[in-house]
Structure formats: C-alpha cells, structure tokens
Design a protein around this motif. Structure first.
Motif, PDB file in Angstrom:
ATOM      1  N   ASP A 323       0.777  -1.197  -0.104  1.00 29.32           N
ATOM      2  CA  ASP A 323       0.057  -0.044   0.036  1.00 29.32           C
ATOM      3  C   ASP A 323       0.661   1.197   0.138  1.00 29.32           C
ATOM      4  OD1 ASP A 323      -2.830  -0.892   0.087  1.00 29.32           O
ATOM      5  OD2 ASP A 323      -1.968  -1.905   1.766  1.00 29.32           O
ATOM      6  N   ASP A 324       2.269   1.116  -0.171  1.00 27.48           N
ATOM      7  CA  ASP A 324       3.103   2.261  -0.271  1.00 27.48           C
ATOM      8  C   ASP A 324       2.923   3.372   0.869  1.00 27.48           C
ATOM      9  OD1 ASP A 324       4.468   1.173  -2.463  1.00 27.48           O
ATOM     10  OD2 ASP A 324       3.014   2.081  -3.884  1.00 27.48           O
ATOM     11  N   TYR A 325       3.019   2.862   2.137  1.00 29.67           N
ATOM     12  CA  TYR A 325       3.032   3.854   3.296  1.00 29.67           C
ATOM     13  C   TYR A 325       3.756   3.096   4.354  1.00 29.67           C
ATOM     14  CZ  TYR A 325      -1.528   2.022   4.899  1.00 29.67           C
ATOM     15  OH  TYR A 325      -2.434   1.192   5.704  1.00 29.67           O
ATOM     16  N   ALA A 326       3.911   3.987   5.507  1.00 32.86           N
ATOM     17  CA  ALA A 326       4.235   3.553   6.862  1.00 32.86           C
ATOM     18  C   ALA A 326       3.310   4.392   7.771  1.00 32.86           C
ATOM     19  CB  ALA A 326       5.782   3.543   6.959  1.00 32.86           C
ATOM     20  N   THR A 327       3.196   3.791   9.017  1.00 31.13           N
ATOM     21  CA  THR A 327       2.385   4.645   9.895  1.00 31.13           C
ATOM     22  C   THR A 327       2.676   4.197  11.407  1.00 31.13           C
ATOM     23  OG1 THR A 327       0.140   5.357  10.346  1.00 31.13           O
ATOM     24  CG2 THR A 327       0.267   3.268   9.925  1.00 31.13           C
ATOM     25  N   VAL A 328       2.649   5.163  12.265  1.00 33.57           N
ATOM     26  CA  VAL A 328       2.660   4.815  13.549  1.00 33.57           C
ATOM     27  C   VAL A 328       1.350   4.754  14.339  1.00 33.57           C
ATOM     28  CG1 VAL A 328       3.400   5.712  15.862  1.00 33.57           C
ATOM     29  CG2 VAL A 328       4.830   6.105  13.804  1.00 33.57           C
ATOM     30  N   VAL A 329       1.105   3.614  14.872  1.00 35.13           N
ATOM     31  CA  VAL A 329      -0.289   3.408  15.565  1.00 35.13           C
ATOM     32  C   VAL A 329       0.049   3.334  17.091  1.00 35.13           C
ATOM     33  CG1 VAL A 329      -1.987   1.666  15.839  1.00 35.13           C
ATOM     34  CG2 VAL A 329      -0.848   1.689  13.598  1.00 35.13           C
ATOM     35  N   ASP A 330      -1.112   4.030  17.845  1.00 33.42           N
ATOM     36  CA  ASP A 330      -1.103   4.019  19.103  1.00 33.42           C
ATOM     37  C   ASP A 330      -1.467   2.760  19.806  1.00 33.42           C
ATOM     38  OD1 ASP A 330      -1.032   6.049  21.704  1.00 33.42           O
ATOM     39  OD2 ASP A 330      -2.783   5.019  21.800  1.00 33.42           O
ATOM     40  N   ARG A 331      -0.554   2.379  20.741  1.00 35.46           N
ATOM     41  CA  ARG A 331      -0.926   0.921  21.182  1.00 35.46           C
ATOM     42  C   ARG A 331      -2.241   0.724  21.966  1.00 35.46           C
ATOM     43  NH1 ARG A 331       2.377  -2.556  25.354  1.00 35.46           N
ATOM     44  NH2 ARG A 331       1.105  -4.210  25.571  1.00 35.46           N
ATOM     45  N   ALA A 332      -2.407   1.896  22.654  1.00 37.90           N
ATOM     46  CA  ALA A 332      -3.763   1.738  23.468  1.00 37.90           C
ATOM     47  C   ALA A 332      -4.906   1.840  22.785  1.00 37.90           C
ATOM     48  CB  ALA A 332      -3.505   2.931  24.642  1.00 37.90           C
ATOM     49  N   THR A 333      -5.148   2.613  21.749  1.00 39.04           N
ATOM     50  CA  THR A 333      -6.182   2.955  21.140  1.00 39.04           C
ATOM     51  C   THR A 333      -6.362   2.168  19.615  1.00 39.04           C
ATOM     52  OG1 THR A 333      -5.454   4.660  19.990  1.00 39.04           O
ATOM     53  CG2 THR A 333      -6.519   5.247  22.163  1.00 39.04           C
ATOM     54  N   LEU A 334      -5.162   1.805  19.176  1.00 40.91           N
ATOM     55  CA  LEU A 334      -4.767   1.192  17.796  1.00 40.91           C
ATOM     56  C   LEU A 334      -5.295   2.236  16.862  1.00 40.91           C
ATOM     57  CD1 LEU A 334      -6.145  -2.432  17.955  1.00 40.91           C
ATOM     58  CD2 LEU A 334      -3.789  -1.541  18.373  1.00 40.91           C
ATOM     59  N   ARG A 335      -5.340   3.559  17.150  1.00 42.21           N
ATOM     60  CA  ARG A 335      -5.535   4.418  15.922  1.00 42.21           C
ATOM     61  C   ARG A 335      -4.148   4.908  15.415  1.00 42.21           C
ATOM     62  NH1 ARG A 335      -7.344   8.216  19.535  1.00 42.21           N
ATOM     63  NH2 ARG A 335      -9.644   7.421  19.234  1.00 42.21           N
ATOM     64  N   GLU A 336      -4.489   4.877  14.028  1.00 40.69           N
ATOM     65  CA  GLU A 336      -2.838   5.079  13.322  1.00 40.69           C
ATOM     66  C   GLU A 336      -2.832   6.683  13.042  1.00 40.69           C
ATOM     67  OE1 GLU A 336      -6.333   4.817   9.959  1.00 40.69           O
ATOM     68  OE2 GLU A 336      -5.761   3.758  12.040  1.00 40.69           O
TER      69      GLU A 336
END
Length: 402
Positions: A323-336
């Motif tokens: 999908d040609d991206y990277a992202t940081v995800v919050d571990r508590a909420t799983l929000r990217e």
C-alpha cells in the motif's frame, strides 16, 4: 608490611585492563541489507542517519557462483529463488548482525544458502556456514550477542550458531518455510514463525490449505527442545477472523505478554495475548486505492511486511508494503497516525535512541525515519539496491568502511 603492600599493588596492576586487553570502543550504527546488490550500508543510528560506509557482503561471489553452476540441483534452486522470491533478482543479503566486539558482521545470504562472518576491518570472510537445504532467510541474535539463529527456509529447520566461530550449537524443526526468529529478552526461548508456501499463485482463500503447515514454534534456546507450538488458525477462527494464519513480522510488548503480528494478504495486524493464548484485538489499516486487491500481485503474499515497537511499548510502527506507506499506531487505542508515503517499505526497526521508526523503502532504494511521537517523516537517506532488513549494530569507533 612493605613487601605485602608491594605484592598487593602488583596484583592490582596485573588485574587492571591494559590497552591490549581493554574492551574496544564501539559506535552504534544501523546496518541496511541491500538484497539485490549484495552490500550492507552502515548508517548513523540517530540524528540525520547519514551514511558512514558500506560493506561488500559477497566478496566470494565468483567462487559461490562457480559452485552453483557446476551443481544442477543447486542451480535449479538458485534460478528458482531468482524468479520467485527474488522478483527476477538474486538475493544476496537477507539479514545481518554484528558481533559483540564489532569486529565482524554476520550475514544470511538467501541465494547462496549460507551464513557468513565478514571482518569489518578487512572485508574478508572469517567463516561460512552452509544451511541445510537451498535458501537462508531471517535471523535473530541472542540478548548476549553470542548466538545467531537462521531460518533454512527450504528444509524447515532453524540453525543456531556461535556468532564468533560459526560452529553449529544446535538446530530444530519448524513448520513449512521458517521465516522470522525472535529470542526472548532473557535469552531462554527462541520463537520461530513459519509462513508456508508463498512462491505460488494458489492465493485464493479456498486454496489456503495448500499453503502448508504454518505455525509458531517455541524452543528452549539452550537445548533446542520444543516448548510450545502455536497454530494461529483455531485462534483466528475463535476470534472470528478468516485471515491467513501465516505469521509474518512480529513485535513483543516490553514484558512479552502481548505479541503483535502481521499475516499474509492482510493490511493490518493482530494482537495476541500470550499467557491467555488468544487473539484479543485486530487493527485493519487503510488500503491504497491504487493497490490491486489481486492477491497474486502481492510480493511473496505479504501485503504489509514490517512491524516494530518503541522501547516504551506505547507505539507500533507498521510498514504497509503493497500500500506504499508506513504509519505509527497508538498501542492503547490502535488509532493510526499520518500515512507516510513510502515506496514498497519492506521492514521497520527502531533507531538507536528509540525516538524514531526506521523503514526500508525497497522501491526507491532509501531508508526513511519516522518520529514515533508525531508520526511525521524525519528524513530519508539513499542506500543500495533493494534494501530490506535494517538492524541496530555496533562497529569499532571511527569505522568508515573497508
């Protein structure tokens, strides 16, 4: 009394480290394996991640190729690797780690089906270990830095070697196509994830049983006896997920009670409660509208391939390969966080100071650092042809190349 004092002083002097016996001064670096080129770029592990030098990891290339071309069976596998997992290219470096004293880096070389130790001072090969079968894959190094495990992907076996000598300390059987390896933080256990057959186009969900025996094998890291087998199929079914059970890159929480893992064909990851032996959550990440959903177009079945966690255990970094991206995800909420554009990112690791996620962009031959705190891109640094694995390592202070 004077004689006793003199003797004590002499003993203390003898016990004191000298220039010859003192531990060498080391610098922390990032090793970037340029798979199709056969080199490892050495980058600063923090800051601007500038390139320090480069190591040739196939100095014996001509000798190895002669051996292969004189052996019809090995040649068939060599060419098969080129046309399947290699996407038309030979695979010269998959994984790499440094020895504790920084005097060598140890490299797994898929197309040559071996592991080699390369002297960081001279560039010469110290030792070579041919793996069983015809392809070497992911590695892992023990917490003390003295043992290195390597997946022999065509023989369904993991070899564990003395990182200084290359002597085999033991091995163990795995599921089909062993892939990722991870030592527990205390060094007592070694986890292996087998991904099954990824080199064919039998990718439709109803053909999933033809993908082979995919499982996690946990062994005692000293005796190499099997401690636990985890088949994710019944766990996924119990959770209500019909995804593939081929576990790809993983990341443990700091206390190792939770395992996050990617699976074949899926744009996202799962959360696994280790002591509870159950999948607890799933995170589905956005699809790139420009990416085809045709599974046969995914590189080696991996839609997303690359997962790391910051040292505090609060953020995950995900490489969205197809999908040609990277992202940081919050571990508590799983929000990217923001989707950082990247060209076929193939791996994710953590910078030396723990502040950034570092991904390899195999499509544009660069590595990119992303701030864990903001999810924003910090910088990109050019490297060699088709970077994949990125690992923290230590080399002699002042090292600039061989």
């Amino acid at each position: 009394m004077r004689a006793r004092a003199f003797l004590l002083g002499a003993l203390m002097l003898a016990a004191a480290p000298t220039a010859a016996t003192a531990e060498p001064a080391l610098q922390e670096v990032l090793l970037v394996g340029n798979n199709w080129e056969g080199t490892a770029d050495v980058l600063a592990s923090t800051g601007d991640f500038h390139r320090i030098g480069r190591i040739d990891v196939v100095p014996d290339k001509d000798e190895r190729l002669r051996e292969i071309y004189l052996n019809p069976v090995r040649l068939a596998f060599f060419l098969g690797i080129r046309e399947t997992v290699g996407e038309g290219h030979d695979q010269f470096v998959d994984d790499m780690y440094s020895t504790p004293d920084g005097s060598a880096i140890v490299v797994s070389r898929p197309s040559f089906a071996d592991v080699v130790s390369i002297d960081t001072g001279t560039g010469a090969i110290n030792w070579r270990f041919p793996v069983s079968g015809f392809r070497a894959d992911h590695m892992a190094v023990s917490p003390d830095g003295l043992r290195v495990a390597v997946s022999a992907s065509t023989s369904n076996r993991v070899h564990v070697l003395d990182i200084r000598t290359g002597a085999e300390l033991g091995s163990f059987a795995t599921g089909d196509k062993p892939h990722e390896n991870v030592f527990s933080a205390d060094g007592r256990y070694l986890w292996n994830m087998s991904i099954g057959e990824v080199n064919n186009d039998l990718d439709a969900p109803f053909l999933d049983p033809l993908k082979g025996d995919r499982r996690i094998t946990v062994v005692d890291a000293t005796t190499f006896r099997q401690v636990r087998i985890i088949d994710m199929r019944p766990r996924l079914d119990a959770f209500g997920a019909d995804n593939s059970d081929a576990v790809r890159p993983v990341a443990f929480s700091p206390d190792e009670s939770v395992l996050y893992f990617q699976v074949s064909f899926f744009n996202g990851f799962f959360e696994y409660d280790v002591p509870g032996d159950r999948i607890s959550r799933v995170k589905t990440l956005p699809k790139n509208p420009a990416t085809s959903d045709d599974r046969t177009t995914f590189v080696n079945d991996s839609r997303h391939h690359g997962l790391s966690m910051n040292p505090a255990g609060t953020k995950l970094c995900v490489a969205g390969t197809m999908d040609d991206y990277a992202t940081v995800v919050d571990r508590a909420t799983l929000r990217e966080g923001p989707l950082v554009t990247a060209s076929k990112p193939y791996w994710a690791t953590v910078s030396g100071d723990g502040a950034a996620c570092v991904i390899s962009e195999s499509g544009t031959d660069q590595v990119t650092a992303i701030d864990f705190a903001t999810g924003q891109k910090i910088t990109s640094v050019p490297v060699g042809d088709h970077p994949q694995r990125v690992r923290l390592a230590h080399l002699p202070a002042g090292w600039t190349g061989v």
